[in-house]
Design a protein around this motif. Sequence first.
Motif, PDB file in Angstrom:
ATOM      1  N   SER A 127       0.885  -1.163   0.014  1.00 60.86           N
ATOM      2  CA  SER A 127       0.003   0.097  -0.101  1.00 60.86           C
ATOM      3  C   SER A 127       0.861   1.254  -0.001  1.00 60.86           C
ATOM      4  N   ALA A 128       0.593   2.188  -0.951  1.00 62.91           N
ATOM      5  CA  ALA A 128       1.046   3.543  -0.820  1.00 62.91           C
ATOM      6  C   ALA A 128      -0.014   4.400  -0.293  1.00 62.91           C
ATOM      7  N   GLY A 129       0.659   5.278   0.611  1.00 67.17           N
ATOM      8  CA  GLY A 129      -0.335   6.318   1.182  1.00 67.17           C
ATOM      9  C   GLY A 129      -0.038   7.761   1.240  1.00 67.17           C
ATOM     10  N   LEU A 130      -0.883   8.697   0.598  1.00 67.90           N
ATOM     11  CA  LEU A 130      -0.479  10.219   1.178  1.00 67.90           C
ATOM     12  C   LEU A 130      -1.379  10.553   2.341  1.00 67.90           C
ATOM     13  N   ILE A 131      -0.673  11.236   3.158  1.00 66.56           N
ATOM     14  CA  ILE A 131      -1.524  11.781   4.600  1.00 66.56           C
ATOM     15  C   ILE A 131      -1.139  13.278   4.832  1.00 66.56           C
ATOM     16  N   GLN A 132      -2.307  13.978   5.043  1.00 65.91           N
ATOM     17  CA  GLN A 132      -2.047  15.467   5.145  1.00 65.91           C
ATOM     18  C   GLN A 132      -2.446  15.459   6.804  1.00 65.91           C
ATOM     19  N   TYR A 133      -1.526  15.886   7.515  1.00 65.56           N
ATOM     20  CA  TYR A 133      -1.697  16.389   8.991  1.00 65.56           C
ATOM     21  C   TYR A 133      -1.913  17.980   8.929  1.00 65.56           C
ATOM     22  N   LYS A 134      -2.897  18.119  10.018  1.00 63.01           N
ATOM     23  CA  LYS A 134      -3.311  19.330  10.398  1.00 63.01           C
ATOM     24  C   LYS A 134      -3.069  19.625  11.845  1.00 63.01           C
ATOM     25  N   LEU A 135      -2.896  20.914  12.225  1.00 64.57           N
ATOM     26  CA  LEU A 135      -2.803  21.230  13.644  1.00 64.57           C
ATOM     27  C   LEU A 135      -3.477  22.667  13.646  1.00 64.57           C
ATOM     28  N   ASP A 136      -4.483  22.756  14.272  1.00 64.62           N
ATOM     29  CA  ASP A 136      -5.201  24.034  14.451  1.00 64.62           C
ATOM     30  C   ASP A 136      -4.921  24.777  15.582  1.00 64.62           C
ATOM     31  N   GLU A 137      -4.133  25.943  15.514  1.00 64.13           N
ATOM     32  CA  GLU A 137      -3.411  26.524  16.585  1.00 64.13           C
ATOM     33  C   GLU A 137      -4.398  28.124  16.639  1.00 64.13           C
ATOM     34  N   THR A 138      -5.491  28.141  15.927  1.00 63.28           N
ATOM     35  CA  THR A 138      -6.460  29.245  15.741  1.00 63.28           C
ATOM     36  C   THR A 138      -6.661  29.745  17.201  1.00 63.28           C
ATOM     37  N   THR A 139      -6.945  28.875  18.256  1.00 61.71           N
ATOM     38  CA  THR A 139      -7.449  29.300  19.470  1.00 61.71           C
ATOM     39  C   THR A 139      -6.220  29.366  20.572  1.00 61.71           C
ATOM     40  N   PHE A 140      -5.045  28.861  20.098  1.00 63.49           N
ATOM     41  CA  PHE A 140      -4.045  28.751  21.245  1.00 63.49           C
ATOM     42  C   PHE A 140      -3.583  30.219  21.875  1.00 63.49           C
ATOM     43  N   LEU A 141      -3.588  31.285  21.147  1.00 62.76           N
ATOM     44  CA  LEU A 141      -3.176  32.237  21.644  1.00 62.76           C
ATOM     45  C   LEU A 141      -4.198  33.297  22.412  1.00 62.76           C
ATOM     46  N   LEU A 142      -5.510  32.729  22.014  1.00 63.16           N
ATOM     47  CA  LEU A 142      -6.468  33.284  22.792  1.00 63.16           C
ATOM     48  C   LEU A 142      -6.620  32.611  24.401  1.00 63.16           C
ATOM     49  N   ASP A 143      -6.240  31.524  24.262  1.00 62.46           N
ATOM     50  CA  ASP A 143      -6.245  30.600  25.754  1.00 62.46           C
ATOM     51  C   ASP A 143      -5.155  30.852  26.518  1.00 62.46           C
ATOM     52  N   SER A 144      -3.842  31.530  25.960  1.00 62.22           N
ATOM     53  CA  SER A 144      -2.770  31.887  26.796  1.00 62.22           C
ATOM     54  C   SER A 144      -2.679  33.420  26.690  1.00 62.22           C
ATOM     55  N   PRO A 145      -2.254  33.960  27.924  1.00 60.21           N
ATOM     56  CA  PRO A 145      -1.689  35.238  27.782  1.00 60.21           C
ATOM     57  C   PRO A 145      -0.468  35.475  27.402  1.00 60.21           C
ATOM     58  N   ILE A 146       0.355  34.461  27.529  1.00 65.73           N
ATOM     59  CA  ILE A 146       1.895  34.810  27.177  1.00 65.73           C
ATOM     60  C   ILE A 146       2.126  34.371  25.824  1.00 65.73           C
ATOM     61  N   ASP A 147       2.966  35.455  25.012  1.00 63.85           N
ATOM     62  CA  ASP A 147       3.370  35.000  23.847  1.00 63.85           C
ATOM     63  C   ASP A 147       4.344  34.035  23.684  1.00 63.85           C
ATOM     64  N   ASP A 148       3.879  33.119  22.845  1.00 67.22           N
ATOM     65  CA  ASP A 148       4.796  31.886  22.650  1.00 67.22           C
ATOM     66  C   ASP A 148       5.236  31.955  21.071  1.00 67.22           C
ATOM     67  N   PRO A 149       6.578  31.869  20.911  1.00 61.72           N
ATOM     68  CA  PRO A 149       7.156  32.194  19.595  1.00 61.72           C
ATOM     69  C   PRO A 149       6.908  30.682  18.712  1.00 61.72           C
ATOM     70  N   ALA A 150       6.826  30.070  19.379  1.00 65.64           N
ATOM     71  CA  ALA A 150       6.263  28.257  18.661  1.00 65.64           C
ATOM     72  C   ALA A 150       5.191  28.298  18.243  1.00 65.64           C
ATOM     73  N   ILE A 151       4.141  29.291  18.556  1.00 59.30           N
ATOM     74  CA  ILE A 151       2.815  29.055  17.968  1.00 59.30           C
ATOM     75  C   ILE A 151       2.484  30.482  17.100  1.00 59.30           C
ATOM     76  N   ASP A 152       2.016  29.718  16.245  1.00 57.89           N
ATOM     77  CA  ASP A 152       1.632  31.011  14.826  1.00 57.89           C
ATOM     78  C   ASP A 152       0.305  31.328  14.788  1.00 57.89           C
ATOM     79  N   GLY A 153      -0.634  30.412  15.649  1.00 58.55           N
ATOM     80  CA  GLY A 153      -2.002  30.875  15.695  1.00 58.55           C
ATOM     81  C   GLY A 153      -2.773  30.775  14.385  1.00 58.55           C
ATOM     82  N   ILE A 154      -2.043  29.792  13.714  1.00 54.75           N
ATOM     83  CA  ILE A 154      -2.884  29.579  12.253  1.00 54.75           C
ATOM     84  C   ILE A 154      -3.215  28.022  12.316  1.00 54.75           C
TER      85      ILE A 154
END
Length: 339
Positions: A127-154
């Motif tokens: 079997s040969a497979g194509l997989i698309q991974y997604k990580l939804d960071e759109t609410t991360f910055l809203l939940d944390s008052p601290i700016d984290d350079p590792a979080i892009d919010g996208i």
Amino acid sequence: MKMKNVLAIVIGVFFTHIAISQEGLPIYTDYLTDNYYLIHPSMAGVANCSKIRLTGRQQWFGQDDAPRLLTLSLNGRIGDSQSAFGGILYTDKNGYHSQTGAYVTYAHHLMFSRSEVDLNMLSFGLSAGLIQYKLDETTFLLDSPIDDPAIDGIVQSRGNFNIDFGFSYHYLDFYAHATVKNVLKNKGINTDIDPVNQTDNLRRYLLSVGYVFNKYGSEWSYEPSVMLQYRDATEEASIDVNAKVYKQMDFGKIWGGLSYRNSFDGAEYLTTSNSVRSQKLQQITPIIGVNYNQFMFAYNYTYQTNSLVFTNGGYHQFTLGYNFNCKRKRYECNCPAVN
């Protein structure tokens, strides 16, 4: 540390056994609902019918962003040849992580018996497979008052390619399958967030063995089986111990079973008295199903027996199937996956 935080950490570690977000198609007990092709590519086209299977799985009803999985698979022989093709589409969501994948399979079946009456067949599948991974960071910055350079919010997105390879052997009422999943090395989507604990080795080894018992002239047959899986990078292993029973009917068959999954590795946690304990993943899954002419319906419910769990709600899964292009039953054997 508050007990609530300890439980959150333990649960996050512990449930990586059953809710993998970056390793391709998750391995649950849906393969027991006449769907071995989901985990073993060599099972594509092994049956005397072409098969379509649709599954839907929902974990922890009532919980927000609980894991859920949808799969659609199709496999069958190419005419009267020894070759077969298959395909799998799936979408898997687990909290902020999600993945969508598609696999294409080629399988080849070699007959060793002098006639089709006695089943003696070795099968290979790729079997040969194509997989698309997604990580939804759109609410991360809203939940944390601290700016984290590792979080892009996208919504982070990344695609990967991988292959699975395996073989199956059927001899009369006995069968064995072995598969290596995620043969190639690649990473998921969290590589920039935690590069130290990331691995590009997603390889997983699967081994299934079973036998179908039947008394001559009886409408009942019994199928015990086991399935071992081993994750190469983390050296985690688990076993499924399964038992199924079938009753032949005028319209087809009814069947049911029970599966027990046990992990050989555990996770440590703190109790309210600050003592350290360990528990291993343990699940019990009852299964019921019916084959009505060319249609199939199955339901299974997974219950986790551990004392420390995220919620007491179980995991519900439904499977709908349809068989087409069916040929006569070729073999004199009790082999529901083949005949």
